[in-house]
Enzyme design. Structure first.
Site, PDB file in Angstrom:
ATOM      1  N   ASP A  11       0.854  -1.174   0.000  1.00  0.00           N
ATOM      2  CA  ASP A  11       0.000   0.000   0.000  1.00  0.00           C
ATOM      3  C   ASP A  11       0.899   1.236   0.000  1.00  0.00           C
ATOM      4  O   ASP A  11       2.123   1.123  -0.156  1.00  0.00           O
ATOM      5  CB  ASP A  11      -0.976  -0.031   1.185  1.00  0.00           C
ATOM      6  CG  ASP A  11      -0.323   0.210   2.537  1.00  0.00           C
ATOM      7  OD1 ASP A  11       0.931   0.301   2.622  1.00  0.00           O
ATOM      8  OD2 ASP A  11      -1.059   0.323   3.530  1.00  0.00           O
ATOM      9  N   CYS A  68       2.917  -3.176   4.130  1.00  0.00           N
ATOM     10  CA  CYS A  68       2.054  -2.045   4.477  1.00  0.00           C
ATOM     11  C   CYS A  68       2.687  -1.376   5.686  1.00  0.00           C
ATOM     12  O   CYS A  68       3.825  -1.692   6.047  1.00  0.00           O
ATOM     13  CB  CYS A  68       0.602  -2.463   4.710  1.00  0.00           C
ATOM     14  SG  CYS A  68       0.241  -3.412   6.204  1.00  0.00           S
ATOM     15  N   THR A  70       2.223  -1.568   8.989  1.00  0.00           N
ATOM     16  CA  THR A  70       2.593  -2.496  10.061  1.00  0.00           C
ATOM     17  C   THR A  70       2.828  -3.911   9.558  1.00  0.00           C
ATOM     18  O   THR A  70       3.386  -4.732  10.271  1.00  0.00           O
ATOM     19  CB  THR A  70       1.487  -2.577  11.132  1.00  0.00           C
ATOM     20  OG1 THR A  70       0.297  -3.098  10.521  1.00  0.00           O
ATOM     21  CG2 THR A  70       1.222  -1.214  11.762  1.00  0.00           C
ATOM     22  N   GLY A  71       2.345  -4.211   8.365  1.00  0.00           N
ATOM     23  CA  GLY A  71       2.394  -5.574   7.839  1.00  0.00           C
ATOM     24  C   GLY A  71       1.211  -6.407   8.284  1.00  0.00           C
ATOM     25  O   GLY A  71       0.961  -7.475   7.729  1.00  0.00           O
ATOM     26  N   HIS A 101       9.337 -23.944   9.134  1.00  0.00           N
ATOM     27  CA  HIS A 101       8.286 -24.659   9.872  1.00  0.00           C
ATOM     28  C   HIS A 101       6.896 -24.511   9.275  1.00  0.00           C
ATOM     29  O   HIS A 101       6.070 -25.409   9.420  1.00  0.00           O
ATOM     30  CB  HIS A 101       8.232 -24.178  11.320  1.00  0.00           C
ATOM     31  CG  HIS A 101       9.433 -24.555  12.111  1.00  0.00           C
ATOM     32  ND1 HIS A 101       9.530 -24.314  13.456  1.00  0.00           N
ATOM     33  CD2 HIS A 101      10.601 -25.159  11.772  1.00  0.00           C
ATOM     34  CE1 HIS A 101      10.694 -24.737  13.914  1.00  0.00           C
ATOM     35  NE2 HIS A 101      11.366 -25.252  12.888  1.00  0.00           N
ATOM     36  N   HIS A 136       6.586 -31.097  10.202  1.00  0.00           N
ATOM     37  CA  HIS A 136       5.873 -29.852   9.905  1.00  0.00           C
ATOM     38  C   HIS A 136       4.851 -30.015   8.785  1.00  0.00           C
ATOM     39  O   HIS A 136       3.904 -29.231   8.687  1.00  0.00           O
ATOM     40  CB  HIS A 136       6.867 -28.744   9.538  1.00  0.00           C
ATOM     41  CG  HIS A 136       7.887 -28.503  10.597  1.00  0.00           C
ATOM     42  ND1 HIS A 136       7.578 -27.947  11.818  1.00  0.00           N
ATOM     43  CD2 HIS A 136       9.209 -28.770  10.621  1.00  0.00           C
ATOM     44  CE1 HIS A 136       8.670 -27.865  12.545  1.00  0.00           C
ATOM     45  NE2 HIS A 136       9.677 -28.368  11.848  1.00  0.00           N
TER      46      HIS A 136
END
Length: 147
Positions: A11, A68, A70-71, A101, A136
């Site tokens: 963004d 973005c 903050t992500g 993982h 995993h």
């Protein structure tokens, strides 16, 4: 040997970091699919998170990078698309472990929270770390999103 295609999307808050990482990837020989945004004008992160996730889930890119402020928002948007496993990371260890993982196929970064060098280090760790498989594999399958 040719390197895989990496898709990027951001963004307005992540625009500058996305461009820096795009240039870094190109310099390292990766094919890059830049999905925007293409300026610092205000846009809605869900639109770019969705576009990136659909691109990765459709196999048009081996993996993606979402940025973005903050992500958080862009990773939530990306994870709504089946086949996308976006992981918000803040350091090299979380970038490595999300691949090892969780078989994450989208790296999410917060441009307002992470420094440029740390972002570069996270990208390198993400791209250089293979999925460990083994114990995993079943856990990733329980996420309900095909690898």
């Amino acid at each position: 040997m040719s390197k895989p295609t990496v898709a990027l999307a951001a963004d307005h808050a992540g625009f500058e970091l996305k461009n820096l990482l795009r240039d870094e990837l190109k310099a390292q020989g990766y094919d890059v699919l830049d999905l925007g945004t293409n300026s610092s004008d205000s846009v809605d992160y869900p639109d770019f998170g969705r576009k990136l996730a659909e691109t990765v889930a459709a196999g048009k890119a081996a993996c993606g990078v979402a940025v973005c402020g903050t992500g958080i928002g862009i990773s939530i948007a990306a994870n709504r698309i089946p086949g996308c496993r976006a992981a918000l990371v803040h350091d090299i260890t979380s970038a490595r472990l999300c691949r090892e993982h969780n078989d994450a196929n989208v790296l999410a970064l917060g441009a307002r929270l992470i420094g440029v060098e740390t972002a570069r280090d996270c990208l390198k760790a993400f791209l250089d770390t293979p999925f460990a498989g083994g114990r995993h594999t079943g856990r990733v399958a329980k996420l309900g999103q095909p690898a």
